[in-house]
Design a protein around this motif. Sequence first.
Motif, PDB file in Angstrom:
ATOM      1  N   ILE A  18       0.845  -1.199   0.000  1.00 30.00           N
ATOM      2  CA  ILE A  18       0.000   0.000   0.000  1.00 30.00           C
ATOM      3  C   ILE A  18       0.878   1.247   0.000  1.00 30.00           C
ATOM      4  CG2 ILE A  18      -1.720   1.291   1.311  1.00 30.00           C
ATOM      5  CD1 ILE A  18      -2.756  -1.363   2.372  1.00 30.00           C
ATOM      6  N   LEU A  19       0.482   2.241  -0.796  1.00 31.38           N
ATOM      7  CA  LEU A  19       1.140   3.548  -0.814  1.00 31.38           C
ATOM      8  C   LEU A  19       0.315   4.487   0.058  1.00 31.38           C
ATOM      9  CD1 LEU A  19       1.922   3.759  -4.643  1.00 31.38           C
ATOM     10  CD2 LEU A  19       3.500   3.138  -2.809  1.00 31.38           C
ATOM     11  N   ILE A  20       0.911   4.906   1.159  1.00 32.10           N
ATOM     12  CA  ILE A  20       0.185   5.723   2.136  1.00 32.10           C
ATOM     13  C   ILE A  20      -0.047   7.124   1.565  1.00 32.10           C
ATOM     14  CG2 ILE A  20       0.175   6.585   4.491  1.00 32.10           C
ATOM     15  CD1 ILE A  20       0.088   3.567   4.251  1.00 32.10           C
ATOM     16  N   PRO A  21      -1.286   7.631   1.595  1.00 35.36           N
ATOM     17  CA  PRO A  21      -1.544   8.977   1.060  1.00 35.36           C
ATOM     18  C   PRO A  21      -1.161  10.061   2.057  1.00 35.36           C
ATOM     19  CG  PRO A  21      -3.574   8.017   1.872  1.00 35.36           C
ATOM     20  CD  PRO A  21      -2.519   6.959   2.042  1.00 35.36           C
ATOM     21  N   THR A  22      -0.991  11.254   1.550  1.00 33.76           N
ATOM     22  CA  THR A  22      -0.837  12.434   2.395  1.00 33.76           C
ATOM     23  C   THR A  22      -2.200  13.104   2.530  1.00 33.76           C
ATOM     24  OG1 THR A  22      -0.269  13.814   0.484  1.00 33.76           O
ATOM     25  CG2 THR A  22       1.542  12.798   1.678  1.00 33.76           C
ATOM     26  N   TYR A  23      -2.422  13.715   3.672  1.00 26.35           N
ATOM     27  CA  TYR A  23      -3.720  14.312   3.933  1.00 26.35           C
ATOM     28  C   TYR A  23      -3.545  15.790   4.223  1.00 26.35           C
ATOM     29  CZ  TYR A  23      -2.235  13.983   8.795  1.00 26.35           C
ATOM     30  OH  TYR A  23      -1.518  14.104   9.963  1.00 26.35           O
ATOM     31  N   GLY A  24      -4.631  16.527   4.105  1.00 27.99           N
ATOM     32  CA  GLY A  24      -4.579  17.957   4.385  1.00 27.99           C
ATOM     33  C   GLY A  24      -5.875  18.629   3.983  1.00 27.99           C
TER      34      GLY A  24
END
Length: 876
Positions: A245-251
């Motif tokens: 899994i490629l962890i997403p960035t959040y904001g």
Amino acid sequence: MKIYHRFTFIALFFLFCVFANNKCIAQSDTSLINLQTSDSITSSIEQQNSDTSIIIPKTKKSPLESQVIYSSNDSILFDIVEQRVFLYGGASIKYENITIVADYIEISFADNMLLAAGRLDSAGQLQGKPVFTENLSSFRSDTMLYNFDTKKGIIKKVITEEGEGYLHGTRVKKLANDELFISTGKYTTCDLEHPHFYIGFTKAKVIPENKIVTGPVFLYVADVPLPVVLPFGFFPNKKGQQSGILIPTYGESANRGFFLENGGYYFGINEYVDLALRGDIYSRGSWAIKTISNYNKRYKFNGSIDLNYALNIQSEKGFPDYARGSDFFVRWNHSQDAKARPNSRFSANVNAGSSNFHKYNPSTTGDYLSNTFQSNISYQATIASKYNFSVNIRHSQNTLNNRVDLSLPELVFSANRFYPLRRKVQVGQLKWYENINVGYTMNAKNELSTLDSLFFTEQSLQNFRNGIKHNIPINSSVKVLKFFSWNNSVNYNERWYTESIRKGWSNDIDPNNLIQGYVKTDTLDGFATSRDFSFSTALNTKLYGMFKFRKGPIQAVRHLLTPSLSFTYIPDFGAYTWGYYKFYGSKNSVQPVKYSIFENGIFGSPPANKSGNINLTLANNLEMKIRTPKDSVSDTKKVVLIENFTISSSYDVARDSMNFSKILLSGRTVLFKNFDIRYMAALDPYIVDSNGRNVNQFEWDVNKRIARLNNSEWALSLNWNLSSKKTNNNTSAVSPATRGTEEEVALVEAHPEAYVDFNVPWNLTLSYTFRHTTTFSYIFFEPERENEIVQTLNFYGDVNITPKWKIGFRSGYDFDTKSLSYTSVDIYRDLHCWELKFNWIPTGYRKSWNVTINVKAAVLQDLKLTKKKDWRDVYY
């Protein structure tokens, strides 16, 4: 006594070997062996200050499976009764593929056990800690207990490297299959014995070349626990490609709402190809899909494919700034190994997409600043070492005017130059006719030029232009009077088209502008050809002039003059007999208007008028030699004063008046290796009338001057790179820059090599261009001078503030708006196992800032903290 001692030593040594069920062989250049006895019942043999290596080979009765080789730098003590060996100072044990090094090692042959430990020095510090190496894995610890027979061990306070990380364990149990069970430990990517950060756990299992699984984990930074707790930990430890899994960035974005960016899944398909699927999603409706695949077949080919599609929604419905649109972009790079197929080659470099993609989606600075994108897919082959064949698909796109040019496809077939009159068996010198050579080239094109919004419409498909052009050059070269080269050539061209045009005057209403009366153009389908040919001959030589200086720093000045006199003849293919040009009557013209039936052809039309041009060209080069200091390698140094200065003009014998063409001047030189100067000018030998049109009178006859300046241009460019000398500071190692998404890569684009190099204290690159164009127009005999000045200035560089702080910058100056052009500031801080990056774009459409602190190692690349204001969000 000496004989007695020797006999006693031999007897004891033999007994030791019997007890150990082995044969002992001692090898030493300087052996000093003493017999020691005491009041106790334990007898021992000690060897002091020894570099001795003891080799115990395997026997049939030995419990050991292989030889044990052990040595020490200080001393070795043998306990024959207990069957033990004690090694002091730089001790080393080698058994099969296992090596153990420590300051103290104890071996028990009775139960095949080994104990390794360090020793306290005078300051109370533990020195010479055990280092265990097996195959490619290695770890160090305070104490180590190992069984040669079961290959199991107990290790205390161990540090072992696993992939990109390090495992610390208070107590570790090693199994025969190299699996480790750790009690109370930590995982980190910091290589220090006391790491800056770590993930703590109470228990863990390590499966080599596979994974590390732990119980509940806690994050510590500078030994301070953070409120980050997970029920278990999983760290991949297998080399090579692994799916995951490629962890997403959040904001949160002011215009797009809350978001998750660059999340997805990575597929490690096999050793030749991989695939990463990423996506963005925003709470206000925008989303994007990104796929990138890399492939590599060793000694065959390699490349990557990058596909992007995005739906961009700005603001909300009902607001005046609401906008909705979709964008896409495709990248494909393919390269073939030169050794794979020596006679053919396939390559691809595709960059195509919608014009607004890099405006609304994350991209590199280079892509954002570029207003043109070009693509080329090419296949080239050599046939029988005589013929060449290539197929190309070309694409050019301008994001300013949204123009797209497509060549689909372009075929080129050519034959190498051959000599039809040359003898197969050469005897003596070549005859003049044996230098005659013939070539052949065929070029077929199918092109389209349209707007990107109309690219996939049916109307665009009907606007393709196509044709085939054949070219046959016949050349010969002859030396005349030793110093002159005489070149002759005949050039034949033939064009094939599938359509031609006819023009005529129509009194109907023009459908384009609704005006009555227009020139109507009809397109006639059908095969049509055109042919033309020309003849040229040229005579050229080289003249050298030199002036020498007996004194002073200048040794000599050399002038090279290359005169060339040529004649080119082209028949009148606009004559009625050829059929390539026709006439139509116009309401606004008394004389019939001449036009070519192939004027829309992709390769144009044959020349309309007869010409017989006599061309004279004078090319000049000026250099000088200067004397260098006596300690130099060479006595002289060459300096180019004028790299090239050319004067050219022609006289057309086929014209009935104004036979002379304009006099063209062009020059170029380079000063100080970085300062390029170019000059171009056109001078007209004929006067003009009150409307600014040429009249068949020379300037010399009317104004007593050879020619009149028509236009001129000065072009100056400076590319100056300044940098300090490279240092080798161990504390300023080269640290990898941001990796991963395009946004992260853009943070350090001030460094083109994508690395932050602290070994270069500072560097600065200046790029300045200046172009001054002067054009003269003559109305009512008065010259009107129009000047145009175009200037560009760009500069970028970086500087080390400290051995761990670096500031990079990039900017320029817009002389039209009198303001800074695209500007960015990058700050990088090396935090050993962490890194801090700050990017600031203070002005322009991409006005934004971004701060990221993250772990350097890729295995923990998602352990980061990011704070930013996106360029898609207006901030003040």
